[in-house]
Motif scaffolding. Structure first.
Motif, mmCIF file in Angstrom:
data_model
loop_
_atom_site.group_PDB
_atom_site.id
_atom_site.type_symbol
_atom_site.label_atom_id
_atom_site.label_comp_id
_atom_site.label_asym_id
_atom_site.label_seq_id
_atom_site.Cartn_x
_atom_site.Cartn_y
_atom_site.Cartn_z
ATOM 1 N N VAL A 244 4.500 5.162 10.540
ATOM 2 C CA VAL A 244 4.954 5.161 9.146
ATOM 3 C C VAL A 244 6.289 5.885 9.062
ATOM 4 O O VAL A 244 6.469 6.954 9.661
ATOM 5 N N GLU A 245 7.213 5.305 8.318
ATOM 6 C CA GLU A 245 8.480 5.979 8.028
ATOM 7 C C GLU A 245 8.741 5.877 6.534
ATOM 8 O O GLU A 245 8.546 4.826 5.929
ATOM 9 N N HIS A 246 9.180 6.985 5.961
ATOM 10 C CA HIS A 246 9.360 7.066 4.513
ATOM 11 C C HIS A 246 10.838 7.120 4.147
ATOM 12 O O HIS A 246 11.645 7.729 4.853
ATOM 13 N N HIS A 247 11.155 6.487 3.027
ATOM 14 C CA HIS A 247 12.539 6.434 2.551
ATOM 15 C C HIS A 247 12.718 7.327 1.337
ATOM 16 O O HIS A 247 11.902 7.320 0.419
ATOM 17 N N ARG A 248 13.804 8.087 1.351
ATOM 18 C CA ARG A 248 14.245 8.849 0.191
ATOM 19 C C ARG A 248 15.720 8.523 -0.013
ATOM 20 O O ARG A 248 16.482 8.448 0.956
ATOM 21 N N THR A 249 16.127 8.321 -1.254
ATOM 22 C CA THR A 249 17.554 8.134 -1.512
ATOM 23 C C THR A 249 18.271 9.464 -1.292
ATOM 24 O O THR A 249 17.642 10.520 -1.162
ATOM 25 N N LEU A 250 19.591 9.419 -1.269
ATOM 26 C CA LEU A 250 20.358 10.651 -1.089
ATOM 27 C C LEU A 250 20.070 11.628 -2.226
ATOM 28 O O LEU A 250 19.892 12.833 -1.999
ATOM 29 N N TYR B 196 18.261 -0.509 -1.720
ATOM 30 C CA TYR B 196 18.383 0.912 -1.384
ATOM 31 C C TYR B 196 17.395 1.739 -2.194
ATOM 32 O O TYR B 196 16.941 2.798 -1.755
ATOM 33 N N PHE B 197 17.031 1.258 -3.372
ATOM 34 C CA PHE B 197 16.178 2.020 -4.285
ATOM 35 C C PHE B 197 14.689 1.740 -4.090
ATOM 36 O O PHE B 197 13.860 2.333 -4.777
ATOM 37 N N ASP B 198 14.348 0.849 -3.159
ATOM 38 C CA ASP B 198 12.950 0.567 -2.872
ATOM 39 C C ASP B 198 12.408 1.640 -1.943
ATOM 40 O O ASP B 198 12.752 1.701 -0.764
ATOM 41 N N ARG B 199 11.555 2.487 -2.467
ATOM 42 C CA ARG B 199 11.037 3.615 -1.696
ATOM 43 C C ARG B 199 9.696 3.310 -1.026
ATOM 44 O O ARG B 199 9.047 4.227 -0.513
#
Length: 299
Positions: free
Chosen positions: A241-247, A223-226
């Motif tokens: 491209v899609e980017h991940h941000r944690t809550l 979950y923490f891999d951004r």
């Protein structure tokens, strides 16, 4: 839904600079299918310019398929926040429908502008903005009589304080390398007291495979891999491209951009919704959240 088509960063007038889409003509769906088959999915860094260029091209090439596949679910004039089917009629995240009359509203990443069409029906004055020219051609095909603007959400072509409200249903924010650029631009064009409501993929989904069945219920990554999800062509150029941000990242982005977070909505999967939409499904929706909706106010 969407992201660089800069149209002039700060206009001095309320009227947007509009790029009128050409008349709609159907495209060969095989073109998008071929590109998808040839793309390699990896995890790697992708900056602001590369992400915008890739996603503008992807949405231009895939807008027809997207509207064919999801147009019935979205409707021509509904305001649906997410694959769960949460409708603004019931949610009232922008406020009671009767209070929308006469409000200037910016829809960011509008796609075919279904949400703007609903807003116009309530008496609001929407402007639908998207990076994808092809998505806006679908908006033109359906009609509505409100402005359509082809521009980058990180460089909005409007004067400060142009809008009372802003909204984004899965538009722009999941696809940009630095969401604070978008948030700060939206805040700039909102009037004091203005509300910005946006929905994105729930961050917890990043740790699960994007599968609607049982295979999508086991954690497959951190979950923490951004590190961004990137689809690239054989020459290594990003095509999606899609980017991940944690809550926590999302909350910090909102606050550091000058907004006050007043609500965080995690829609539950309703019994009536039997649809599967990518990794969303009744099975997964009953167990893990799929969408996060942030309700923000510019003080």
């Amino acid at each position: 839904m969407s992201p660089p088509g800069r149209v002039g960063r700060k206009s001095t007038t309320r009227e947007p600079i509009i790029q009128e889409p050409e008349p709609f003509e159907p495209e060969d769906p095989r073109d998008a299918a071929r590109e998808q088959d040839e793309a390699e999915a990896i995890r790697r860094t992708a900056g602001v310019a590369e992400s915008a260029r890739a996603n503008r091209g992807w949405w231009d090439r895939n807008a027809d398929d997207y509207q064919r596949e999801h147009g019935t679910f979205l409707g021509d004039g509904r305001f649906v926040w997410c694959p769960e089917g949460l409708d603004e009629v019931e949610a009232e995240l922008l406020g009671p429908p009767e209070e929308l009359k006469g409000k200037d509203v910016l829809e960011v990443g509008a796609g075919a502008a279904q949400c703007s069409r609903w807003l116009a029906a309530q008496g609001a004055r929407p402007v639908a903005l998207d990076l994808s020219h092809r998505q806006l051609q679908h908006a033109l095909r359906i009609g509505g009589g409100f402005p359509l603007v082809c521009a980058d959400a990180g460089a909005l072509p409007f004067a400060d304080g142009s809008f009372d409200l802003a909204c984004s249903a899965y538009g722009a924010l999941p696809f940009v390398a630095d969401p604070r650029l978008v948030l700060r631009e939206v805040r700039r064009v909102l009037r004091p007291g203005g509300r910005f409501v946006f929905s994105v993929t729930h961050p917890v989904r990043w740790a699960f495979p994007d599968e609607p069945g049982p295979e999508g219920l086991s954690v497959s990554g951190s979950y923490f891999d951004r590190t961004p999800y990137v689809e690239q062509d054989e020459e290594g150029r990003a095509v999606y491209v899609e980017h991940h941000r944690t809550l926590g990242d999302r909350v910090r982005d909102v606050v550091s951009s000058g907004f006050r977070l007043v609500d965080l909505v995690e829609p539950e999967w309703p019994v009536w919704n039997t649809s599967e939409w990518g990794g969303w499904s009744p099975l997964r929706g009953g167990l893990i959240p799929g969408t996060a909706i942030f309700v923000c106010v510019r003080d």
